[in-house]
Enzyme design. Structure first.
Site, PDB file in Angstrom:
ATOM      1  N   ILE A  20       0.820  -1.278   0.050  1.00 30.56           N
ATOM      2  CA  ILE A  20       0.116  -0.131  -0.064  1.00 30.56           C
ATOM      3  C   ILE A  20       1.058   1.332   0.037  1.00 30.56           C
ATOM      4  O   ILE A  20       2.106   1.165   0.474  1.00 30.56           O
ATOM      5  CB  ILE A  20      -0.844   0.036   1.221  1.00 30.56           C
ATOM      6  N   ASP A  21       0.368   2.331  -0.349  1.00 34.12           N
ATOM      7  CA  ASP A  21       1.109   3.531  -0.551  1.00 34.12           C
ATOM      8  C   ASP A  21       1.908   3.932   0.525  1.00 34.12           C
ATOM      9  O   ASP A  21       1.252   3.770   1.841  1.00 34.12           O
ATOM     10  CB  ASP A  21       0.484   4.708  -1.105  1.00 34.12           C
ATOM     11  N   ARG A  22       2.978   4.819   0.616  1.00 32.02           N
ATOM     12  CA  ARG A  22       3.786   5.312   1.988  1.00 32.02           C
ATOM     13  C   ARG A  22       2.709   6.048   2.832  1.00 32.02           C
ATOM     14  O   ARG A  22       2.628   5.702   3.926  1.00 32.02           O
ATOM     15  CB  ARG A  22       4.731   6.128   1.301  1.00 32.02           C
TER      16      ARG A  22
END
Length: 308
Positions: free
Chosen positions: A137-139
Site C-alpha cells: 500500500i502507498d507510503r
C-alpha cells in the site's frame, strides 16, 4: 563476459526491460544501476536503460548483475501485529512508512521491522527485498498488509492475488457529495511525463502498459470539514494497480482529502491523504477456510472523523 543475442520477442524493448526478463529475480532498481555502471555494451559502447533492443545485434555483458543482500532488520521500529497464526502474518502499517525498501541500505520500512521480529521472512518472496510481504500500500496509506513466513505460503497467496479472488477493503474520504454506490473501471498507466503519477490510459495516445483497475464503492456518511463537503466511502478492489483508488476517484471528480498528487483538498495539520486499508477477504493458505482480517483505523483518522 557473456555475449547475448536477443530473442525475436525482445526486439524493440527497452534495454532495462530486456534485462528484467533475463534476470527476473533482481530488482529493476539494481538492473538500472548496473546499466548506469556500463555492464552492457553494444559495439564497444555502454547501453543506456532507455535504448531499444536491436534485431540481430550481439550485446556483451561484462559481468552478471549480482543479487543484492536483503535489507537489515531494524529492531528500533515498532511492529503493529494483528494476526500471527501459523505462516500468515497480518500487520497494520502506519502512514509515512514504505512497505519495502528500494535498496538494501534502507532501514525504515515495514520490511525492516518485520525482519527484526520474524527473521525467517528473509528471502521469502519474489526477490531479496520482499521479505514475505504479499502486497503493498502507498507510503501515506495506513492499514492492513499481509506477509508470509515461508515461500510456500507466499506462493499460494500470491496465486490468489493473481486470480483476483482476494477482496481488499478500504475506507476513503472523498471530496464532494456521493449518495449512491458506484463502480469504476479504468485502464490506468504510469504517466510518461510525470513519474509517480497515474493517468487514464484511454485518454493518452502514448500510454504504455495500461492496466485494468476495477473499484466499487458505497457511501457510509457525509461530513463537512473546513466548510467543504466530503463523503466517507467503503471501497472494495480486486485489482492492485498503483494508486488505483486515489487515481480513479480523482478522475471521477472526487479526489481524496489530503491527496496532493491528484488534486485533493488540503486541511491544516493533516499531512497525508485519507485512505486506510481496512480489511482483506481471502482463503487461508493451509486450511483453505475463508479468512477475514481487519486493521482498525489509526488514531489520526479516528480523530478526523470525530470532528463535529
Amino acid at each position: 563476459m557473456l555475449e547475448l543475442r536477443p530473442a525475436p520477442e525482445a526486439v524493440g524493448l527497452r534495454v532495462d526491460a530486456w534485462l528484467a526478463i533475463l534476470f527476473p529475480r533482481l530488482p529493476h532498481t539494481l538492473l538500472r544501476r548496473a546499466l548506469a555502471e556500463g555492464i552492457l555494451t553494444l559495439g564497444g559502447k555502454p547501453c543506456a536503460k532507455g535504448d531499444r533492443v536491436r534485431p540481430g545485434a550481439t550485446y556483451r555483458l561484462l559481468r552478471e548483475p549480482a543479487p543484492p543482500i536483503g535489507p537489515e532488520p531494524n529492531p528500533g521500529l515498532s511492529l503493529d501485529l494483528l494476526h500471527a497464526e501459523g505462516p500468515l502474518l497480518a500487520l497494520r502499517k502506519p502512514a509515512g512508512m514504505d512497505c519495502q525498501p528500494n535498496d538494501p541500505a534502507e532501514r525504515d520500512t515495514l520490511a525492516n521491522a518485520l525482519l527484526a521480529r520474524f527473521p525467517e521472512v528473509a528471502g521469502v518472496g519474489d526477490g531479496p527485498l520482499t521479505c514475505g510481504i504479499l502486497h503493498r500500500i502507498d507510503r501515506d496509506t495506513s492499514g492492513l498488509v499481509l506477509a508470509a513466513r515461508d515461500q510456500a505460503t507466499y506462493t499460494a497467496l500470491r496465486a490468489q492475488f493473481a486470480a483476483r479472488t482476494v477482496l481488499k477493503h478500504y475506507l476513503a474520504l472523498a471530496a464532494g457529495n456521493l449518495h449512491t454506490p458506484g463502480h469504476l473501471d479504468n485502464l490506468l498507466a504510469h504517466n510518461p511525463r510525470a513519474p509517480g503519477r497515474m493517468i487514464d490510459a484511454t485518454r493518452w495516445h502514448d500510454a504504455k502498459r495500461p492496466m485494468r483497475a476495477i473499484t466499487d464503492y458505497r457511501p457510509l456518511r457525509a461530513l463537512r470539514l473546513a466548510g467543504r463537503p466530503y463523503t466517507l466511502l467503503h471501497v472494495t478492489i480486486r485489482t492492485g494497480v498503483t494508486h488505483q483508488i486515489r487515481a480513479q476517484l480523482a478522475f471521477a471528480g472526487h479526489p481524496l482529502l489530503g491527496d496532493r498528487r491528484y488534486g485533493g483538498p488540503l486541511l491544516p495539520n493533516f499531512p497525508r491523504h485519507f485512505l486506510h486499508a481496512l480489511a482483506i477477504d481471502c482463503t487461508h493458505p493451509t486450511t483453505h477456510a475463508p479468512l477475514h482480517l481487519q486493521a482498525p483505523l489509526t488514531p489520526d483518522l479516528q480523530a478526523l472523523l470525530a470532528q463535529p
